[in-house]
Design a protein around this motif. Structure first.
Motif, PDB file in Angstrom:
ATOM      1  N   GLY A 138       0.807  -1.212   0.000  1.00 33.75           N
ATOM      2  CA  GLY A 138       0.000   0.000   0.000  1.00 33.75           C
ATOM      3  C   GLY A 138       0.839   1.260   0.000  1.00 33.75           C
ATOM      4  N   VAL A 139       0.286   2.319  -0.576  1.00 34.74           N
ATOM      5  CA  VAL A 139       0.996   3.588  -0.669  1.00 34.74           C
ATOM      6  C   VAL A 139       1.273   4.171   0.714  1.00 34.74           C
ATOM      7  CG1 VAL A 139       0.886   5.936  -1.586  1.00 34.74           C
ATOM      8  CG2 VAL A 139      -0.043   4.056  -2.913  1.00 34.74           C
ATOM      9  N   ASP A 140       0.365   3.936   1.653  1.00 36.23           N
ATOM     10  CA  ASP A 140       0.539   4.509   2.979  1.00 36.23           C
ATOM     11  C   ASP A 140       1.676   3.872   3.762  1.00 36.23           C
ATOM     12  OD1 ASP A 140      -0.898   2.129   3.092  1.00 36.23           O
ATOM     13  OD2 ASP A 140      -2.036   2.718   4.860  1.00 36.23           O
ATOM     14  N   ARG A 141       2.326   2.862   3.176  1.00 41.32           N
ATOM     15  CA  ARG A 141       3.487   2.244   3.817  1.00 41.32           C
ATOM     16  C   ARG A 141       4.784   2.975   3.481  1.00 41.32           C
ATOM     17  NH1 ARG A 141       2.981  -2.088   7.530  1.00 41.32           N
ATOM     18  NH2 ARG A 141       0.926  -3.010   7.252  1.00 41.32           N
ATOM     19  N   LEU A 142       4.693   4.007   2.659  1.00 39.41           N
ATOM     20  CA  LEU A 142       5.848   4.846   2.352  1.00 39.41           C
ATOM     21  C   LEU A 142       5.727   6.111   3.191  1.00 39.41           C
ATOM     22  CD1 LEU A 142       5.704   2.890  -0.103  1.00 39.41           C
ATOM     23  CD2 LEU A 142       6.415   4.790  -1.538  1.00 39.41           C
ATOM     24  N   GLY A 143       6.711   6.368   4.035  1.00 43.28           N
ATOM     25  CA  GLY A 143       6.574   7.508   4.925  1.00 43.28           C
ATOM     26  C   GLY A 143       7.835   8.328   5.076  1.00 43.28           C
ATOM     27  N   LEU A 144       7.677   9.485   5.710  1.00 42.31           N
ATOM     28  CA  LEU A 144       8.790  10.363   6.063  1.00 42.31           C
ATOM     29  C   LEU A 144       8.764  10.569   7.571  1.00 42.31           C
ATOM     30  CD1 LEU A 144       8.542  13.027   3.216  1.00 42.31           C
ATOM     31  CD2 LEU A 144      10.268  11.244   3.435  1.00 42.31           C
ATOM     32  N   CYS A 145       9.917  10.496   8.181  1.00 41.63           N
ATOM     33  CA  CYS A 145      10.044  10.561   9.636  1.00 41.63           C
ATOM     34  C   CYS A 145       9.369  11.811  10.196  1.00 41.63           C
ATOM     35  CB  CYS A 145      11.518  10.540  10.012  1.00 41.63           C
ATOM     36  SG  CYS A 145      11.811  10.429  11.790  1.00 41.63           S
ATOM     37  N   GLU A 146       8.589  11.631  11.263  1.00 43.58           N
ATOM     38  CA  GLU A 146       7.876  12.739  11.892  1.00 43.58           C
ATOM     39  C   GLU A 146       8.703  13.454  12.951  1.00 43.58           C
ATOM     40  OE1 GLU A 146       4.041  11.686  13.332  1.00 43.58           O
ATOM     41  OE2 GLU A 146       3.405  10.756  11.447  1.00 43.58           O
ATOM     42  N   ALA A 147       9.909  12.965  13.206  1.00 41.91           N
ATOM     43  CA  ALA A 147      10.760  13.599  14.213  1.00 41.91           C
ATOM     44  C   ALA A 147      11.509  14.767  13.583  1.00 41.91           C
ATOM     45  CB  ALA A 147      11.743  12.590  14.791  1.00 41.91           C
ATOM     46  N   ALA A 148      10.890  15.926  13.605  1.00 38.96           N
ATOM     47  CA  ALA A 148      11.510  17.111  13.001  1.00 38.96           C
ATOM     48  C   ALA A 148      12.858  17.386  13.650  1.00 38.96           C
ATOM     49  CB  ALA A 148      10.579  18.306  13.174  1.00 38.96           C
ATOM     50  N   ASN A 160       0.468  -3.249  12.189  1.00 36.68           N
ATOM     51  CA  ASN A 160      -0.702  -2.378  12.353  1.00 36.68           C
ATOM     52  C   ASN A 160      -0.537  -1.007  11.706  1.00 36.68           C
ATOM     53  OD1 ASN A 160       1.255  -1.498  14.068  1.00 36.68           O
ATOM     54  ND2 ASN A 160      -0.050  -1.365  15.889  1.00 36.68           N
ATOM     55  N   ARG A 161       0.415  -0.896  10.779  1.00 33.23           N
ATOM     56  CA  ARG A 161       0.632   0.353  10.031  1.00 33.23           C
ATOM     57  C   ARG A 161       0.838   1.536  10.981  1.00 33.23           C
ATOM     58  NH1 ARG A 161      -1.275  -0.138   4.548  1.00 33.23           N
ATOM     59  NH2 ARG A 161      -2.110  -2.230   4.202  1.00 33.23           N
ATOM     60  N   SER A 162       1.642   1.341  12.002  1.00 35.33           N
ATOM     61  CA  SER A 162       1.774   2.359  13.042  1.00 35.33           C
ATOM     62  C   SER A 162       3.105   3.100  13.011  1.00 35.33           C
ATOM     63  CB  SER A 162       1.617   1.708  14.430  1.00 35.33           C
ATOM     64  OG  SER A 162       2.618   0.723  14.630  1.00 35.33           O
ATOM     65  N   ARG A 163       3.990   2.746  12.100  1.00 38.89           N
ATOM     66  CA  ARG A 163       5.309   3.368  12.123  1.00 38.89           C
ATOM     67  C   ARG A 163       5.224   4.852  11.761  1.00 38.89           C
ATOM     68  NH1 ARG A 163      10.874   1.061   9.288  1.00 38.89           N
ATOM     69  NH2 ARG A 163      12.226   2.758   9.982  1.00 38.89           N
ATOM     70  N   ARG A 164       5.976   5.675  12.497  1.00 37.91           N
ATOM     71  CA  ARG A 164       5.979   7.125  12.246  1.00 37.91           C
ATOM     72  C   ARG A 164       7.386   7.702  12.152  1.00 37.91           C
ATOM     73  NH1 ARG A 164       3.118   9.143  17.315  1.00 37.91           N
ATOM     74  NH2 ARG A 164       3.503  11.188  16.377  1.00 37.91           N
ATOM     75  N   TYR A 165       8.382   6.894  12.516  1.00 43.72           N
ATOM     76  CA  TYR A 165       9.751   7.398  12.549  1.00 43.72           C
ATOM     77  C   TYR A 165      10.687   6.472  11.763  1.00 43.72           C
ATOM     78  CZ  TYR A 165       7.520   9.796  16.418  1.00 43.72           C
ATOM     79  OH  TYR A 165       6.642  10.534  17.184  1.00 43.72           O
ATOM     80  N   CYS A 166      11.805   7.049  11.312  1.00 44.35           N
ATOM     81  CA  CYS A 166      12.731   6.281  10.482  1.00 44.35           C
ATOM     82  C   CYS A 166      13.607   5.340  11.295  1.00 44.35           C
ATOM     83  CB  CYS A 166      13.610   7.227   9.666  1.00 44.35           C
ATOM     84  SG  CYS A 166      14.794   8.186  10.668  1.00 44.35           S
ATOM     85  N   SER A 167      13.734   5.599  12.614  1.00 45.75           N
ATOM     86  CA  SER A 167      14.631   4.799  13.442  1.00 45.75           C
ATOM     87  C   SER A 167      14.193   4.872  14.898  1.00 45.75           C
ATOM     88  CB  SER A 167      16.070   5.313  13.319  1.00 45.75           C
ATOM     89  OG  SER A 167      16.160   6.636  13.838  1.00 45.75           O
ATOM     90  N   ASP A 168      14.727   3.961  15.704  1.00 44.13           N
ATOM     91  CA  ASP A 168      14.449   4.000  17.144  1.00 44.13           C
ATOM     92  C   ASP A 168      14.995   5.286  17.760  1.00 44.13           C
ATOM     93  OD1 ASP A 168      13.236   1.530  17.011  1.00 44.13           O
ATOM     94  OD2 ASP A 168      15.030   0.415  17.604  1.00 44.13           O
ATOM     95  N   ARG A 169      16.111   5.748  17.240  1.00 42.12           N
ATOM     96  CA  ARG A 169      16.708   6.976  17.769  1.00 42.12           C
ATOM     97  C   ARG A 169      15.763   8.161  17.604  1.00 42.12           C
ATOM     98  NH1 ARG A 169      22.361   9.737  15.609  1.00 42.12           N
ATOM     99  NH2 ARG A 169      22.325  11.555  16.978  1.00 42.12           N
ATOM    100  N   CYS A 170      15.173   8.286  16.408  1.00 39.39           N
ATOM    101  CA  CYS A 170      14.240   9.389  16.170  1.00 39.39           C
ATOM    102  C   CYS A 170      12.972   9.221  17.000  1.00 39.39           C
ATOM    103  CB  CYS A 170      13.903   9.483  14.683  1.00 39.39           C
ATOM    104  SG  CYS A 170      15.123  10.429  13.728  1.00 39.39           S
TER     105      CYS A 170
END
Length: 206
Positions: A138-148, A160-170
Motif C-alpha cells: 500500500g501507498v501509505d506504507r511509504l513515509g517520512l520521519c515525523e521527528a523534526a 498495524n501500520r503504526s510506524r511514524r519514525y525512520c529509526s528507534d533513535r528518532c
C-alpha cells in the motif's frame, strides 16, 4: 530475494540527504559506490558523472515519498511510473544459492538491469523495488520521519501500520520532546492556577 526488498535501494538513496539540516553525504564517487552495498560489480561502473545523476534520481524518489506521506496516492504512483518508464529492468530467475545436498539451486526472482551507466542501473532497481513494495503493502506504507527536522524516508512494515519514525533513535527523541512539552504545559497551567487562586490585596485610604 523478494522483489519488494529492492525498495531499500530507494530508501538508502533518499536518506543521503537531510534538507532541513542542510546535510548531503552524496558528494563523491565513493559515496555513490557505497550505496550499491554488496553489488560490487555494479558499483565499479560508477564514475564522477554519476554523482550529479544520482542526486537527480534522489530528488525524484523523495518526491514519491513526499506524495505518499501527504496522502496523494495518485501523484505518488504517477511519479514512480515515470521512473519505471525511464529506467526499465528485466526480471530474471536466479539460482546462485544451493538448497539441498544434491546441489539443486534455490531458484528465486532477480532484477537484472541493463544500464548505460551506474545511475540507470541503480535507479531501475530502486524504482522497481519501490513499486513492488507499494503494490504489495500500500501507498501509505511509504513515509517520512515525523521527528523534526529529520524527514528521512522509511518503509512501514509494522503489522498495524503504526510506524511514524525512520529509526528507534528518532522515535526516542520525539517521545522525549513530547514529554518535555507536556511537562512545560503542566507547569504553565499550575502557575496560572496559582495566580488565579491568590487573594487580591486591596489598598484602602485612611
Amino acid at each position: 530475494m523478494e522483489l519488494a526488498s529492492y525498495s531499500d535501494y530507494a530508501v538508502r538513496l533518499v536518506n543521503t540527504e537531510e534538507p532541513a539540516r542542510n546535510k548531503d553525504t552524496l558528494t563523491s564517487i565513493e559515496a555513490v559506490r557505497e550505496l550499491f552495498g554488496v553489488s560490487r560489480q555494479a558499483a565499479r561502473r560508477a564514475t564522477d558523472a554519476d554523482v550529479t545523476r544520482f542526486r537527480s534520481v534522489r530528488a525524484r524518489l523523495r518526491a514519491v515519498f513526499e506524495a505518499a506521506d501527504g496522502g496523494d496516492e495518485t501523484l505518488a504512483v504517477d511519479l514512480l511510473n515515470s521512473l519505471l518508464l525511464e529506467f526499465p529492468v528485466s526480471p530474471q530467475i536466479s539460482g546462485h544459492d544451493v538448497r539441498d545436498e544434491d546441489g539443486r539451486p534455490d531458484w528465486h526472482m532477480h532484477l537484472a538491469d541493463h544500464p548505460s551507466n551506474a545511475t540507470a542501473g541503480y535507479a531501475a532497481i530502486a524504482a522497481m523495488g519501490l513499486a513492488f513494495h507499494l503494490t504489495e503493502h500500500g501507498v501509505d506504507r511509504l513515509g517520512l520521519c515525523e521527528a523534526a527536522p529529520c524527514r528521512n524516508a522509511y518503509l512501514d512494515t509494522s503489522t498495524n501500520r503504526s510506524r511514524r519514525y525512520c529509526s528507534d533513535r528518532c522515535a526516542t527523541r520525539a517521545n522525549v520532546a513530547a514529554y518535555r512539552a507536556r511537562k512545560r504545559e503542566e507547569a504553565e497551567r499550575t502557575g496560572r492556577s496559582a495566580e488565579t487562586a491568590q487573594p487580591s490585596t486591596a489598598v484602602t485610604d485612611r
